[in-house]
Design an enzyme around this catalytic site. Structure first.
Site, PDB file in Angstrom:
ATOM      1  N   THR A  98       9.812  -1.585   4.502  1.00  0.00           N
ATOM      2  CA  THR A  98      11.104  -0.441   4.703  1.00  0.00           C
ATOM      3  C   THR A  98      11.346  -0.541   6.318  1.00  0.00           C
ATOM      4  O   THR A  98      12.699  -0.558   6.397  1.00  0.00           O
ATOM      5  CB  THR A  98      10.640   0.849   4.360  1.00  0.00           C
ATOM      6  OG1 THR A  98       9.975   0.717   3.209  1.00  0.00           O
ATOM      7  CG2 THR A  98      11.767   1.920   4.338  1.00  0.00           C
ATOM      8  N   THR A 150       4.199  -0.282   4.754  1.00  0.00           N
ATOM      9  CA  THR A 150       3.329   0.634   5.126  1.00  0.00           C
ATOM     10  C   THR A 150       2.056   0.688   3.977  1.00  0.00           C
ATOM     11  O   THR A 150       1.126   0.978   4.052  1.00  0.00           O
ATOM     12  CB  THR A 150       3.739   2.246   5.041  1.00  0.00           C
ATOM     13  OG1 THR A 150       4.591   2.620   3.739  1.00  0.00           O
ATOM     14  CG2 THR A 150       4.767   2.444   6.174  1.00  0.00           C
ATOM     15  N   ASP A 151       2.447   0.007   2.545  1.00  0.00           N
ATOM     16  CA  ASP A 151       1.481   0.135   1.614  1.00  0.00           C
ATOM     17  C   ASP A 151       0.257  -0.483   1.937  1.00  0.00           C
ATOM     18  O   ASP A 151      -1.052   0.204   1.666  1.00  0.00           O
ATOM     19  CB  ASP A 151       1.972  -0.198   0.431  1.00  0.00           C
ATOM     20  CG  ASP A 151       2.532   0.768  -0.544  1.00  0.00           C
ATOM     21  OD1 ASP A 151       3.227   1.480   0.131  1.00  0.00           O
ATOM     22  OD2 ASP A 151       2.840   0.376  -1.718  1.00  0.00           O
ATOM     23  N   LYS A 174      -3.681   4.722   4.868  1.00  0.00           N
ATOM     24  CA  LYS A 174      -2.683   5.336   4.471  1.00  0.00           C
ATOM     25  C   LYS A 174      -3.194   6.514   3.407  1.00  0.00           C
ATOM     26  O   LYS A 174      -3.525   6.179   2.232  1.00  0.00           O
ATOM     27  CB  LYS A 174      -1.649   4.549   3.722  1.00  0.00           C
ATOM     28  CG  LYS A 174      -0.324   5.263   3.245  1.00  0.00           C
ATOM     29  CD  LYS A 174       0.662   4.106   2.608  1.00  0.00           C
ATOM     30  CE  LYS A 174       1.970   4.881   2.071  1.00  0.00           C
ATOM     31  NZ  LYS A 174       2.990   4.068   1.843  1.00  0.00           N
TER      32      LYS A 174
END
Lengths: 441, 441
Positions: free
Chosen positions: B106, B182-183, B261
């Site tokens: 993103t 970020t995943d 995360k």
């Protein structure tokens, strides 16, 4: 020889070996001007190699530091410490009635000092002798349902527990406490939340992170507070009652579908996920933390739905996960898979064909997130939309363990995939929270 | 037609369809006495069905509520909003040099308003136009290495990233920033922590939870602070730099082997596990939170160890997990399995024969805990001792994701199982913490 000195090593085992004593023997340790007498205890944890642990006559354990001038003598072959509790206190007629069901785990066990094996000890009489204050809270009926470390508990045990709880409520109990190993307690709590609907009173799962032989044991406080909750809490839900912090004063009460063991060893290992705990128990008070609960009502007629499907798998995604594993589950007759994806509910795009294939062949596939906190949203990125297009069900804010249990339960209720999908996304026991403004940021 | 109105539904799509406009068109919306003009935007998230979103000339997006008397006109076919940044500011010669490597996700993307597709935009010039303050912090060199959503990143991409970082340090950069989805950012952070040893400066992974088109985007602050860390932080480790709280002022800097995360959508989704973050970045200050870090030293000669084995699986235990899955991995030529067990490192006793079998056939099997926090201790209960006896390696306080990455890296370094076991339990990059008194309670 070494087997007889379980857990000892280094200087400690050298000192013990020389004296010919065994675990369970009554021994005398002389060191400088100090003399200690007691039963030689085994050591279990990653213990140091410098201390010998004995249980003194007063019941306390002490660790004696090995030193060069230490002398160890055997005073006698220790009888296996027998457990001869005082006669149980008279049940007080005005008090609520609570059933305590033992399933195993650390809380319901005491160590056999000779073998180091752990045995359950769970007659009502035993309980009163260990935790005499129970008799001031409730009239307790105790039963050992089975004696399993919780990692061995299967769907069939969830069924047995649900049936046992139903039996006790039909006998007019005010609440039921289930003693359970902590490892999979949260899975069982979720299972019972789905299997026991329209409860008249609370079902309280309780365990301990430290066995009752250890001075730091959490067994007693957790059990007392669990019985308090079962006796008098205003709610009628399946909950977990465990230490709230590292202090030994307060327990938290967590909703069964929203709780998770989040630490390997701390006494406050259990946490509510996404929501606050339902209540805390502090001294003699149950302090409610939410108004959002199902009310206790003795007139409620319990709906027992104890069937689970044992052909459901939880598959955690990781970079490069081999998609063939999904087809392997299909070939083994599995009916459902919960994927533990990344972030909002993603997995590598390369897995799409396999997922499409297993769904086409009748598998129910749902998506939860390995983030644990937060909610699945498969409308943000292409991969999420692709997964939905092939039929993957976004499992809202159920975290993976609860989602897995729910799918096992759903597929125990219906074999129709469309009905199962609908049931998966129907909130049964607080496992799906309302969306909040907070999440929309 | 509907494809041209991506994401719209309900009342909103009815209103739009009637007017013949398409995503990307310049439109005028008249509602009561209000007039709005701008580019019609697609909607991605689980949007409501009542708002039409347009991008105003000033660059802001607004949502206009559909009402019965709404009027929508097409003013023109919107040119795909071209991205024509001002000429980049002159590089200031006294500043540190930082490479920014784009891998996708993103943060490195902007939405193509016409197709709804997400494209990377990552020349240094683009970056300066989006975040002009970068030119006050460092002389930036930008490169797109690849453009992947992070769930598609594989071991081979970890290798490529490690090699790219090594190249930039060999060119004398003071630090390297990697823009990453970020995943799976935490998996990559761990991978680079093992692959890049003896670093001269920091390697900072950065991402965003909200795309830069959204007013709540965290992209800019995270990137600015990542460049600050790469330029001037006193440590030389692989770290993750992301929002510290839900406010938009502070970022945390997490050690690459100890970060996870923990929320699907919040901007402060990343948390250090077991340890505190290494630092925070607040305004212009890097605030160190520990003295326990590897010091930046431009003279350090980087050891590049970029090989990973892609035949490693992470298998999460759940009640009733079919042990056949382990043998399936064996049959597929896998070299290692990290089990994500319960509690201190347990799995159902019924799985022992399968585990014994795969280990006998040469698989490396390690144990991490699904609790995430805490440490494995397989000396407390019988099952733990049994598992150790058949050769399962207790993976200390590595949480499952880091343990999986480490095993992939270890089996990229050696095929000798005994050497691999030793390397697994050797602390390389802070992934294994010292035991603390705290844990022994």
């Amino acid at each position: 020889m070494t087997e007889k000195l379980t857990g000892y090593k280094g200087e400690a085992i050298v000192a013990l070996k020389g004296s010919g004593v065994k675990i369970g023997d009554v021994i005398r340790i002389t060191r400088d001007n100090d003399v200690f007498e007691g039963v030689l205890m085994p050591r279990y944890e990653l213990a140091d190699n410098k201390h010998i642990v004995i249980k003194l006559r007063n019941g306390y354990n002490i660790g004696v530091r090995v030193s060069p001038n230490i002398k160890i003598e055997k005073l006698g072959v220790g009888a296996k410490p027998t457990f001869s509790p005082p006669p149980p206190p008279k049940k007080k007629p005005g008090l609520p009635e609570v059933a305590i069901v033992g399933t195993g785990g650390t809380i319901a066990s005491r160590v056999d000092y000779r073998t180091g094996a752990v045995h359950p000890a769970m007659s009502a009489r035993d309980l009163y002798s260990v935790v005499p204050e129970l008799s001031d809270i409730a009239r307790v009926h105790a039963e050992i349902l089975f004696s399993l470390f919780s990692e061995n508990i299967l769907t069939e045990h969830w069924t047995e527990m649900a049936e046992s709880v139903a039996k006790y409520f039909s006998k007019g109990m005010n609440g039921v406490v289930i003693c359970h190993g902590t490892d999979t307690m949260a899975y069982t709590a979720a299972a019972l939340s789905f299997a026991l609907q329209n409860l008249p009173g609370p079902v309280v799962l309780v365990g301990s992170q430290r066995s009752s032989d250890r001075p730091s044991s959490d067994a007693s406080l957790n059990l007392v507070n669990a019985v308090k909750v079962a006796s008098g809490a205003p709610f009628a839900e399946v909950v977990v009652c465990m230490h709230d912090s590292t202090s030994d004063r307060i327990t938290s009460v967590h909703r069964g579908t929203k709780v998770r063991k989040c630490h390997t060893s701390r006494r406050d290992a259990f946490r509510s996920i996404t929501i606050t705990p339902i209540a805390k128990v502090k001294m003699n008070n149950i302090i409610m933390l939410t108004e959002n609960f199902r009310k206790r009502d003795v007139r409620s007629e319990l709906f027992l739905k104890p069937d689970f499907c044992d052909k459901v798998a939880l598959v955690k995604f990781h970079p490069g996960l081999d998609p063939g594993v999904l087809e392997w589950y299909l070939s083994k007759g599995f009916k459902g898979i919960v994927l533990e994806g990344t972030g909002l509910g993603h997995i590598g795009k390369y897995m799409l064909p396999s997922i499409k294939n297993v769904i086409k062949n009748g598998l129910l596939v749902g998506m939860a997130s390995q983030c644990i906190w937060g909610r699945i949203n498969m409308n943000v990125y292409d991969i999420g939309r692709d997964l939905q297009n092939v039929g993957v069900v976004p499992l809202e804010d159920m975290f993976p363990e609860t989602a897995f249990v729910k799918m096992s339960w759903v597929l125990g209720q219906t074999e129709d995939v469309e009905k199962a999908k609908k049931l998966l996304l129907t909130n049964i026991a607080g496992e799906i929270s309302e969306k909040t403004r907070f999440e929309e940021w």
